[in-house]
Design a protein around this motif. Structure first.
Motif: not given
Length: 151
Positions: A3, A39, A46, A113, A116, A118, A125
């Motif tokens: 996170r 992605d 990813c 995420q 995973k 990103q 972003w």
């Protein structure tokens, strides 16, 4: 669980240093073995621990190959997947064609995420995060179920 959003820099060779707070978990979960792919929806990459990627591969393998949308998704995700390994300094090399896809140059964001990451160009972003925040504030933007989840 991964996170948070972390600003990171690419070196001249296209290597990124994994933030130290994730290194130990990645080493214990997958011996530092990662898979990076595009992605298929957002202009980012990813990055999966190998064990998480294997779950995705199994799901992709089960898709009926006579459906064009399934073949398309398999080609995009598996065809662009690259095996990576954290080096002794906790870095990994993002291949040039994947850096080009995500428009990664010098500054990037590694965004957790859950299972995973990103990997985004920093400016891209910031733009998508601002747009997401504005969209979610619109009346009716969230279902009751999602609203209950965050409130």
């Amino acid at each position: 669980m991964f996170r948070g959003a972390n600003a990171i820099s690419l070196d001249a060779k296209g290597r990124l240093a994994m933030p130290s707070r994730y290194r130990d978990e990645l080493v214990s979960r997958c011996s530092g073995q990662l898979i990076v792919t595009i992605d298929a929806i957002d202009p980012c990459l990813c990055v999966y621990p190998l064990s998480e990627w294997e779950l995705i591969e199994n799901k992709l393998r089960e898709l009926a190959s006579f459906r064009e949308e399934n073949r398309r998704l398999q080609r995009l995700l598996i065809g662009n997947a690259v095996d990576l390994e954290l080096d002794a300094s906790g870095r990994f090399l993002v291949p040039p064609r994947l850096r080009e896809y995500a428009k990664l140059d010098k500054r990037a964001m590694l965004v957790g995420q859950l299972n995973k990451f990103q990997l985004w160009d920093e400016d891209a972003w910031n733009a998508v995060a601002d747009a997401d925040l504005a969209a979610i504030k619109q009346p009716g933007a969230l279902s009751d179920e999602l609203r209950d989840l965050i409130l």
